[in-house]
Design an enzyme around this catalytic site. Structure first.
Site, PDB file in Angstrom:
ATOM      1  N   SER A  58       0.813  -1.217   0.000  1.00 55.77           N
ATOM      2  CA  SER A  58       0.000   0.000   0.000  1.00 55.77           C
ATOM      3  C   SER A  58       0.846   1.265   0.000  1.00 55.77           C
ATOM      4  O   SER A  58       1.702   1.448   0.861  1.00 55.77           O
ATOM      5  CB  SER A  58      -0.901   0.040   1.239  1.00 55.77           C
ATOM      6  OG  SER A  58      -1.818  -0.999   1.194  1.00 55.77           O
TER       7      SER A  58
ATOM      8  N   HIS B 233      -2.901   0.661  -5.163  1.00 57.34           N
ATOM      9  CA  HIS B 233      -2.373  -0.592  -5.726  1.00 57.34           C
ATOM     10  C   HIS B 233      -2.670  -0.623  -7.224  1.00 57.34           C
ATOM     11  O   HIS B 233      -3.722  -1.082  -7.641  1.00 57.34           O
ATOM     12  CB  HIS B 233      -3.040  -1.801  -5.057  1.00 57.34           C
ATOM     13  CG  HIS B 233      -2.609  -2.016  -3.643  1.00 57.34           C
ATOM     14  ND1 HIS B 233      -1.589  -2.851  -3.292  1.00 57.34           N
ATOM     15  CD2 HIS B 233      -3.065  -1.494  -2.490  1.00 57.34           C
ATOM     16  CE1 HIS B 233      -1.427  -2.838  -1.981  1.00 57.34           C
ATOM     17  NE2 HIS B 233      -2.320  -2.027  -1.466  1.00 57.34           N
TER      18      HIS B 233
ATOM     19  N   HIS C 170      -5.618  -8.494  -1.863  1.00 53.24           N
ATOM     20  CA  HIS C 170      -5.754  -8.873  -0.453  1.00 53.24           C
ATOM     21  C   HIS C 170      -6.914  -9.852  -0.278  1.00 53.24           C
ATOM     22  O   HIS C 170      -7.877  -9.827  -1.046  1.00 53.24           O
ATOM     23  CB  HIS C 170      -6.050  -7.637   0.418  1.00 53.24           C
ATOM     24  CG  HIS C 170      -5.016  -6.567   0.323  1.00 53.24           C
ATOM     25  ND1 HIS C 170      -4.986  -5.667  -0.715  1.00 53.24           N
ATOM     26  CD2 HIS C 170      -3.976  -6.259   1.130  1.00 53.24           C
ATOM     27  CE1 HIS C 170      -3.966  -4.842  -0.536  1.00 53.24           C
ATOM     28  NE2 HIS C 170      -3.331  -5.183   0.566  1.00 53.24           N
TER      29      HIS C 170
ATOM     30  N   TYR D 185      -9.167  -9.654   1.943  1.00 54.48           N
ATOM     31  CA  TYR D 185     -10.414  -8.933   2.259  1.00 54.48           C
ATOM     32  C   TYR D 185     -11.138  -8.421   1.016  1.00 54.48           C
ATOM     33  O   TYR D 185     -12.307  -8.048   1.079  1.00 54.48           O
ATOM     34  CB  TYR D 185     -10.164  -7.779   3.251  1.00 54.48           C
ATOM     35  CG  TYR D 185      -9.267  -6.672   2.759  1.00 54.48           C
ATOM     36  CD1 TYR D 185      -9.700  -5.735   1.823  1.00 54.48           C
ATOM     37  CD2 TYR D 185      -7.972  -6.535   3.250  1.00 54.48           C
ATOM     38  CE1 TYR D 185      -8.875  -4.725   1.373  1.00 54.48           C
ATOM     39  CE2 TYR D 185      -7.132  -5.526   2.815  1.00 54.48           C
ATOM     40  CZ  TYR D 185      -7.594  -4.629   1.876  1.00 54.48           C
ATOM     41  OH  TYR D 185      -6.774  -3.620   1.435  1.00 54.48           O
ATOM     42  N   GLU D 186     -10.445  -8.417  -0.121  1.00 57.29           N
ATOM     43  CA  GLU D 186     -11.115  -8.005  -1.359  1.00 57.29           C
ATOM     44  C   GLU D 186     -12.077  -9.085  -1.858  1.00 57.29           C
ATOM     45  O   GLU D 186     -12.840  -8.842  -2.800  1.00 57.29           O
ATOM     46  CB  GLU D 186     -10.069  -7.672  -2.432  1.00 57.29           C
ATOM     47  CG  GLU D 186      -9.253  -6.434  -2.085  1.00 57.29           C
ATOM     48  CD  GLU D 186      -8.087  -6.209  -3.037  1.00 57.29           C
ATOM     49  OE1 GLU D 186      -8.333  -5.872  -4.202  1.00 57.29           O
ATOM     50  OE2 GLU D 186      -6.922  -6.370  -2.606  1.00 57.29           O
TER      51      GLU D 186
ATOM     52  N   ALA E  66       2.443  -1.715   4.257  1.00 57.73           N
ATOM     53  CA  ALA E  66       2.213  -0.654   5.233  1.00 57.73           C
ATOM     54  C   ALA E  66       1.551  -1.326   6.428  1.00 57.73           C
ATOM     55  O   ALA E  66       0.705  -2.204   6.260  1.00 57.73           O
ATOM     56  CB  ALA E  66       1.307   0.419   4.654  1.00 57.73           C
TER      57      ALA E  66
ATOM     58  N   MET F  87      -2.692  -6.384   6.865  1.00 61.30           N
ATOM     59  CA  MET F  87      -3.710  -7.245   6.250  1.00 61.30           C
ATOM     60  C   MET F  87      -3.167  -7.999   5.029  1.00 61.30           C
ATOM     61  O   MET F  87      -3.925  -8.347   4.133  1.00 61.30           O
ATOM     62  CB  MET F  87      -4.924  -6.404   5.846  1.00 61.30           C
ATOM     63  CG  MET F  87      -5.539  -5.626   7.004  1.00 61.30           C
ATOM     64  SD  MET F  87      -6.810  -4.488   6.456  1.00 61.30           S
ATOM     65  CE  MET F  87      -7.119  -3.563   7.973  1.00 61.30           C
ATOM     66  N   SER F  88      -1.870  -8.235   5.008  1.00 62.52           N
ATOM     67  CA  SER F  88      -1.293  -8.880   3.820  1.00 62.52           C
ATOM     68  C   SER F  88      -0.055  -9.696   4.200  1.00 62.52           C
ATOM     69  O   SER F  88       0.139 -10.038   5.364  1.00 62.52           O
ATOM     70  CB  SER F  88      -0.907  -7.813   2.791  1.00 62.52           C
ATOM     71  OG  SER F  88       0.195  -7.057   3.269  1.00 62.52           O
TER      72      SER F  88
ATOM     73  N   ASN G 268       1.110   4.202  10.836  1.00 64.47           N
ATOM     74  CA  ASN G 268       0.367   4.788  11.958  1.00 64.47           C
ATOM     75  C   ASN G 268       0.700   3.961  13.194  1.00 64.47           C
ATOM     76  O   ASN G 268       1.192   2.839  13.080  1.00 64.47           O
ATOM     77  CB  ASN G 268      -1.143   4.741  11.676  1.00 64.47           C
ATOM     78  CG  ASN G 268      -1.622   3.328  11.375  1.00 64.47           C
ATOM     79  OD1 ASN G 268      -1.383   2.792  10.293  1.00 64.47           O
ATOM     80  ND2 ASN G 268      -2.261   2.711  12.339  1.00 64.47           N
TER      81      ASN G 268
ATOM     82  N   HIS H  53      -6.651   8.701   7.816  1.00 59.33           N
ATOM     83  CA  HIS H  53      -6.200   8.677   6.428  1.00 59.33           C
ATOM     84  C   HIS H  53      -5.053   9.664   6.203  1.00 59.33           C
ATOM     85  O   HIS H  53      -4.066   9.344   5.546  1.00 59.33           O
ATOM     86  CB  HIS H  53      -7.381   8.998   5.509  1.00 59.33           C
ATOM     87  CG  HIS H  53      -7.097   8.701   4.068  1.00 59.33           C
ATOM     88  ND1 HIS H  53      -6.630   7.471   3.642  1.00 59.33           N
ATOM     89  CD2 HIS H  53      -7.196   9.462   2.957  1.00 59.33           C
ATOM     90  CE1 HIS H  53      -6.464   7.502   2.332  1.00 59.33           C
ATOM     91  NE2 HIS H  53      -6.794   8.702   1.891  1.00 59.33           N
TER      92      HIS H  53
HETATM   93  N1  HPA Z   1      -4.067  -1.976  11.075  1.00 61.44           N
HETATM   94  C1  HPA Z   1      -4.114  -2.917  10.108  1.00 61.44           C
HETATM   95  N2  HPA Z   1      -3.551  -2.757   8.934  1.00 61.44           N
HETATM   96  C2  HPA Z   1      -2.906  -1.614   8.687  1.00 61.44           C
HETATM   97  C3  HPA Z   1      -2.811  -0.608   9.663  1.00 61.44           C
HETATM   98  C4  HPA Z   1      -3.429  -0.794  10.920  1.00 61.44           C
HETATM   99  O1  HPA Z   1      -3.373   0.048  11.820  1.00 61.44           O
HETATM  100  N3  HPA Z   1      -2.090   0.420   9.123  1.00 61.44           N
HETATM  101  C5  HPA Z   1      -1.754   0.017   7.863  1.00 61.44           C
HETATM  102  N4  HPA Z   1      -2.237  -1.217   7.606  1.00 61.44           N
END
Ligand code: HPA
Length: 282
Positions: free
Chosen positions: A35, A66, A88, A90-91, A118, A219-220, A243, A255
């Protein structure tokens, strides 16, 4: 079907042949750009680009940030195969479809895989914009049975019960650490935990993830690394901390902060990635 899909070998072979016909590059190094990191592919020279949507069997990347392209070319003197973006779980893709490109990389001769993502920082020492070298992972989906290797094992792909204890190669990690230090990039080492997403963690889940020993969450990556390990590839995993998650003063990932961290992360990731390639032998 939404979780699990038995994909015949011929489907992977068709994709590999399709790509091989469209490029003269024969890379041994693969790179997956997560990402917000797609810009790293712009540094590839002599590039042959192919959209995921035109390669037979490839999952389209539907998430913003992406682009979904295979880029075959050269980076720091090495032929490379770059996945600019990824699909991903989740898609809505099956876990086997998510990892389809990694199997195609295996067929194309990729032996070293660099995966980036990320991630949210769970370790209180982490700041947005930091990098984390993945030392190990916790695959919550895989542990619960959503594993890309579920189903009959084909010995030609790899062993029935692969050992993943060394899949994040210590030598590659040392090269990445040396590259980061030379470039003045703040770098940590830690454990990446994967969740299915797409909802972000609740404060209670953040507490849980810290308790089980995770330093960063995303998530990947884990399904791809499982397949890469099965294929006998050596892996370097790089998380860009976009973050931080603090269960005691919780706010969801914003965001703007993710975008701001991305602006810092892209040049840092690029510096480390290129530094690793420069330090890698032919
Ligand atoms: N949680 C899950 N996936 C993420 C996050 C998060 O805080 N930041 C970037 N991908």
């Amino acid at each position: 079907m939404w979780v699990h899909e038995a994909i015949p070998r011929a489907e992977y072979e068709a994709a590999a042949a399709w790509i091989r016909e469209r490029t003269a590059h024969r890379p041994r190094i693969g790179i997956v750009l997560g990402s917000g990191l797609a810009a790293l592919a712009e540094a590839v020279s002599e590039a042959d680009r192919m959209a995921f949507t035109e390669i037979p069997g490839f999952p389209a990347a539907t998430v913003e940030g992406h682009p979904g392209q295979v880029v075959m070319g050269r980076l720091e003197g090495h032929p490379v195969m770059v996945l600019q973006g990824r699909a991903h779980f989740y898609e809505g893709y099956s876990i086997q479809r998510v990892t389809f490109p990694i199997r195609v990389m295996q067929l194309l001769g990729i032996r070293t895989l660099i995966v980036t993502n990320a991630a949210g920082g769970l370790n209180p020492a982490f700041r947005p914009g930091d990098l984390m070298l993945i030392r190990d992972h916790i695959g919550l989906l895989g542990m619960a049975g959503v594993n890309p290797l579920r189903g009959p094992n084909e010995a030609a792909w790899g062993p029935r019960f692969p050992d993943l204890s060394q899949v994040y190669d210590p030598t590659l990690r040392a090269l990445a650490r040396a590259a980061a230090e030379a470039e003045g990039v703040p770098v940590h080492e830690g454990v990446y935990v994967m969740l299915g997403g797409p909802s972000f963690e609740t404060p209670a889940e953040v507490r849980f993830l810290r308790l089980i020993g995770a330093d960063a969450v995303g998530m990947s990556t884990v399904p791809e690394v499982i397949v890469a390990g099965h294929a006998g590839m050596r892996v370097l995993g790089l998380s860009g901390i976009s973050n931080v998650l603090n269960p005691e003063a919780f706010h969801p990932p914003r965001h703007e902060e993710v975008l701001e961290a991305g602006r810092i992360l892209v040049p840092r990731m690029q510096a480390v990635l290129r530094g690793v390639l420069r330090r890698l032998g032919p």
